[in-house]
Design an enzyme around this catalytic site. Structure first.
Site, PDB file in Angstrom:
ATOM      1  N   SER A 128       0.841  -1.361   0.108  1.00 62.40           N
ATOM      2  CA  SER A 128      -0.112  -0.152   0.173  1.00 62.40           C
ATOM      3  C   SER A 128       0.871   1.173   0.144  1.00 62.40           C
ATOM      4  CB  SER A 128      -0.912  -0.092   1.156  1.00 62.40           C
ATOM      5  OG  SER A 128      -2.109   1.047   0.892  1.00 62.40           O
ATOM      6  N   GLU A 224      -1.742  -2.802  -8.138  1.00 63.03           N
ATOM      7  CA  GLU A 224      -3.100  -2.900  -7.442  1.00 63.03           C
ATOM      8  C   GLU A 224      -3.218  -1.613  -6.700  1.00 63.03           C
ATOM      9  OE1 GLU A 224      -3.702  -3.260  -3.721  1.00 63.03           O
ATOM     10  OE2 GLU A 224      -1.714  -2.297  -3.623  1.00 63.03           O
ATOM     11  N   HIS A 289      -4.624  -5.364  -1.658  1.00 66.13           N
ATOM     12  CA  HIS A 289      -5.601  -5.350  -0.544  1.00 66.13           C
ATOM     13  C   HIS A 289      -6.781  -6.209  -0.407  1.00 66.13           C
ATOM     14  CE1 HIS A 289      -3.731  -1.081  -0.954  1.00 66.13           C
ATOM     15  NE2 HIS A 289      -4.111  -0.738   0.212  1.00 66.13           N
TER      16      HIS A 289
END
Length: 319
Positions: A128, A224, A289
């Protein structure tokens, strides 16, 4: 289609230095690089690490909160010092980020990267917002890192597949040298290259900053994201395309797009923006995630077979 894509021209990324694997009893430092860390979630996550035979130590500022900016885990300088001190401690075998959120960009240039390089390789884990640090470890220290789950996140506590993927990568890397099958070919074909990437909005945010990677040429790009509406993903991918950052990429590996709108719409966008690259693209390969967040090494040579829905490392993630 079974064409192997290997781009020539400007030099692409080279394989980075791998860290040593962990052994039972290894000390691992937990750092906060981004958002505030919930103490109860962290403690439960630490118990999972202890159950693997690890000795987790929490760095001094992990539970700090910024007085004025509540989305930060304390001061940028303190987060940078925690990372440095953990990395430069010879008793520490790995550094694991507690959680993402936002804040890594604010502290990445405060880290003493010369000291990081001098201390040598050790496992570094996160995803992330931590993408900014993955890029810095690659470009500024020449070190391979692990795009994987973090212990102070609710997802980690209930994601047994993600937990096992990280544990196996740290202790038995030969056992997890392939992701898939399970992915599907968005664009068919095969390609070889060095893995790089992470959260795609963070990669776009890195453009034009000091020490940023000039392009993904020759690499296998893993991307992502979470919570980005389809039009915002369009803007992010279009920025990467317009900047030339995607020119010469060898292949693209897509993870999860949690809370990014109906997947049919996201998929149509990904096909629209990426098919013009003329390289293999595989979707839904199980990192990011979403549930089942598999650990993927960044900075190592791998083979992408979009038709088979696999990404296979040429060497184990850890030495």
């Amino acid at each position: 289609m079974n064409v192997m894509h290997r781009h020539s021209g400007a030099a692409g990324p080279t394989a980075l230095t791998r860290p040593p694997r962990l052994t039972p009893g290894a000390r691992v430092a937990v750092v906060a690089t981004s958002g505030p860390v919930p103490a109860d979630t962290l403690e439960t996550g630490l118990d999972i690490l202890r159950g693997w035979g690890l000795d987790p130590v929490v760095m001094p500022h992990v539970l700090d909160e910024s007085r004025d900016l509540g989305y930060l885990a304390g001061r940028d300088e303190d987060r940078a010092r925690d990372l440095e001190q953990a990395w430069c401690d010879p008793a520490v075998s790995a550094v694991i980020c507690a959680r993402g959120g936002y804040g890594a960009q604010r502290m990445v240039d405060l880290v003493d990267w010369a000291a990081i390089r001098a201390a040598g390789p050790k496992a570094f884990v996160g995803y992330s917002d931590v993408t900014a640090l993955h890029e810095a470890f690659a470009v500024r220290a020449g070190l391979s890192t692990l795009h994987g789950p973090m212990p102070a996140t609710a997802n980690f506590l209930k994601d047994t597949a993600g937990q096992e993927s990280l544990r196996a990568t740290l202790f038995e890397p030969e056992s997890v040298m392939s992701l898939g099958p399970g992915g599907a070919a968005l664009v068919p074909g095969r390609a070889g290259g060095i893995t790089l990437g992470g959260c795609v909005s963070m990669l776009a945010a890195d453009l034009g900053t000091p020490h940023a990677r000039p392009s993904a040429r020759g690499g296998l790009l893993l991307i992502e994201d979470v919570g980005e509406e389809t039009y915002r993903l369009d803007r992010i991918l279009t920025q990467l395309l317009r900047s030339g950052w995607l020119d010469g990429v060898a292949g693209v590996v897509l993870g999860s797009w949690e809370d990014c709108g109906p997947y049919e719409e996201v998929r149509a966008l990904l096909l629209d923006r990426l098919s013009g690259l003329g390289v293999p693209v595989v979707e839904e390969l199980g990192f990011g995630h979403g549930p089942g967040n598999l650990t993927v090494p960044l900075g190592l040579p791998a083979l992408l077979d979009a038709d088979a829905g696999t990404l296979t490392l040429e060497v184990p993630a850890l030495s």
